[in-house]
Design a protein around this motif. Structure first.
Motif, PDB file in Angstrom:
ATOM      1  N   ILE A   8      43.418  35.967  31.387  1.00  0.00           N
ATOM      2  CA  ILE A   8      44.122  35.724  32.643  1.00  0.00           C
ATOM      3  C   ILE A   8      45.551  35.401  32.245  1.00  0.00           C
ATOM      4  N   ASP A   9      46.497  36.141  32.788  1.00  0.00           N
ATOM      5  CA  ASP A   9      47.895  36.002  32.393  1.00  0.00           C
ATOM      6  C   ASP A   9      48.602  34.902  33.165  1.00  0.00           C
ATOM      7  N   HIS A  10      48.528  34.984  34.488  1.00  0.00           N
ATOM      8  CA  HIS A  10      49.145  33.944  35.308  1.00  0.00           C
ATOM      9  C   HIS A  10      48.550  33.934  36.711  1.00  0.00           C
ATOM     10  N   VAL A  11      48.783  32.834  37.397  1.00  0.00           N
ATOM     11  CA  VAL A  11      48.318  32.637  38.755  1.00  0.00           C
ATOM     12  C   VAL A  11      49.547  32.580  39.648  1.00  0.00           C
ATOM     13  N   TYR A  47      59.488  32.045  40.479  1.00  0.00           N
ATOM     14  CA  TYR A  47      59.701  30.957  39.518  1.00  0.00           C
ATOM     15  C   TYR A  47      58.453  30.867  38.660  1.00  0.00           C
ATOM     16  N   MET A  48      58.609  30.797  37.318  1.00  0.00           N
ATOM     17  CA  MET A  48      57.469  30.844  36.416  1.00  0.00           C
ATOM     18  C   MET A  48      57.478  29.635  35.487  1.00  0.00           C
ATOM     19  N   SER A  49      56.287  29.095  35.260  1.00  0.00           N
ATOM     20  CA  SER A  49      56.134  28.021  34.278  1.00  0.00           C
ATOM     21  C   SER A  49      55.553  28.607  32.988  1.00  0.00           C
ATOM     22  N   PRO A  50      55.826  27.969  31.854  1.00  0.00           N
ATOM     23  CA  PRO A  50      55.228  28.440  30.596  1.00  0.00           C
ATOM     24  C   PRO A  50      53.701  28.372  30.616  1.00  0.00           C
ATOM     25  N   GLU A  51      53.148  27.546  31.476  1.00  0.00           N
ATOM     26  CA  GLU A  51      51.693  27.416  31.567  1.00  0.00           C
ATOM     27  C   GLU A  51      51.042  28.561  32.326  1.00  0.00           C
ATOM     28  N   GLY A  52      51.858  29.418  32.970  1.00  0.00           N
ATOM     29  CA  GLY A  52      51.305  30.569  33.674  1.00  0.00           C
ATOM     30  C   GLY A  52      51.153  30.378  35.171  1.00  0.00           C
ATOM     31  N   SER A  80      46.760  37.401  37.990  1.00  0.00           N
ATOM     32  CA  SER A  80      47.204  38.420  37.050  1.00  0.00           C
ATOM     33  C   SER A  80      46.342  38.412  35.795  1.00  0.00           C
ATOM     34  N   PHE A  81      45.895  39.613  35.412  1.00  0.00           N
ATOM     35  CA  PHE A  81      45.165  39.786  34.163  1.00  0.00           C
ATOM     36  C   PHE A  81      46.046  40.565  33.189  1.00  0.00           C
ATOM     37  N   LYS A  82      46.206  40.050  31.969  1.00  0.00           N
ATOM     38  CA  LYS A  82      46.909  40.798  30.929  1.00  0.00           C
ATOM     39  C   LYS A  82      45.938  41.853  30.420  1.00  0.00           C
ATOM     40  N   VAL A  83      46.378  43.108  30.506  1.00  0.00           N
ATOM     41  CA  VAL A  83      45.528  44.233  30.113  1.00  0.00           C
ATOM     42  C   VAL A  83      46.240  45.093  29.076  1.00  0.00           C
ATOM     43  N   SER A  84      45.457  45.834  28.322  1.00  0.00           N
ATOM     44  CA  SER A  84      46.037  46.700  27.291  1.00  0.00           C
ATOM     45  C   SER A  84      46.545  48.017  27.863  1.00  0.00           C
ATOM     46  N   LEU A 126      47.388  43.911  37.498  1.00  0.00           N
ATOM     47  CA  LEU A 126      47.125  44.428  36.156  1.00  0.00           C
ATOM     48  C   LEU A 126      48.454  44.383  35.419  1.00  0.00           C
ATOM     49  N   THR A 127      48.597  43.440  34.512  1.00  0.00           N
ATOM     50  CA  THR A 127      49.878  43.178  33.858  1.00  0.00           C
ATOM     51  C   THR A 127      49.808  43.630  32.408  1.00  0.00           C
TER      52      THR A 127
END
Length: 149
Positions: A8-11, A47-52, A80-84, A126-127
């Motif tokens: 999971i990349d971010h919420v 706005y993004m935090s390092p924690e996602g 968001s899911f980090k995908v290949s 899909l990130t």
């Protein structure tokens, strides 16, 4: 078939007032945010935090973010899911009858949006990116022309 999702990349949380939301998360959890910038075509600021944790604020009353807040209130907007390989999963999603509702592409970064009505009420992102956090790419690179669908 190999593993398609790395993590999971971010919420993404839709909020009316970024300053108020940032103060809340900072006071409660010690989270700090960086401004990613304004997305003019999609009509939001991010706005993004390092924690996602990403805060999304509408910049226009006719934006999807504003419509979401009007209909459902502030809250979870997307996961968001980090995908290949975002395109490969998007093709699989379409074959399953899941609608693609948007795409953002920048150098080294791609994000494809799946319709929440087809995904149990959650907009799935899909990130795809390589060696850096995808949502902070805007902080490190010159602004390039985005491609949208």
């Amino acid at each position: 078939m190999g593993r398609e999702v790395e993590k999971i990349d971010h919420v993404v949380v839709a909020v009316k007032d970024a300053e108020k939301a940032m103060r809340f998360f900072s006071e409660l959890l010690g989270i700090e945010f960086d401004e990613i910038g304004e997305e003019r075509n999609w009509k939001f600021k991010s706005y993004m935090s390092p924690e996602g944790l990403e805060l999304l604020v509408p910049t226009s009353e006719d934006s999807e973010t504003a419509k979401f807040i009007e209909k459902r209130g502030e809250g979870l907007f997307a996961l968001s899911f980090k995908v290949s390989d975002a395109e490969k999963i998007a093709k699989k999603a379409e074959e399953m009858g899941i609608r693609i509702i948007g795409k953002i592409e920048r150098e080294g970064f791609k994000e494809i949006f799946l319709h929440p009505k087809d995904c149990f009420g959650i907009q799935i992102l899909l990130t795809e990116y390589k060696d850096y956090h995808g949502c902070t790419v805007a902080l490190a690179m010159e602004r390039k022309e985005d491609k949208y669908i």
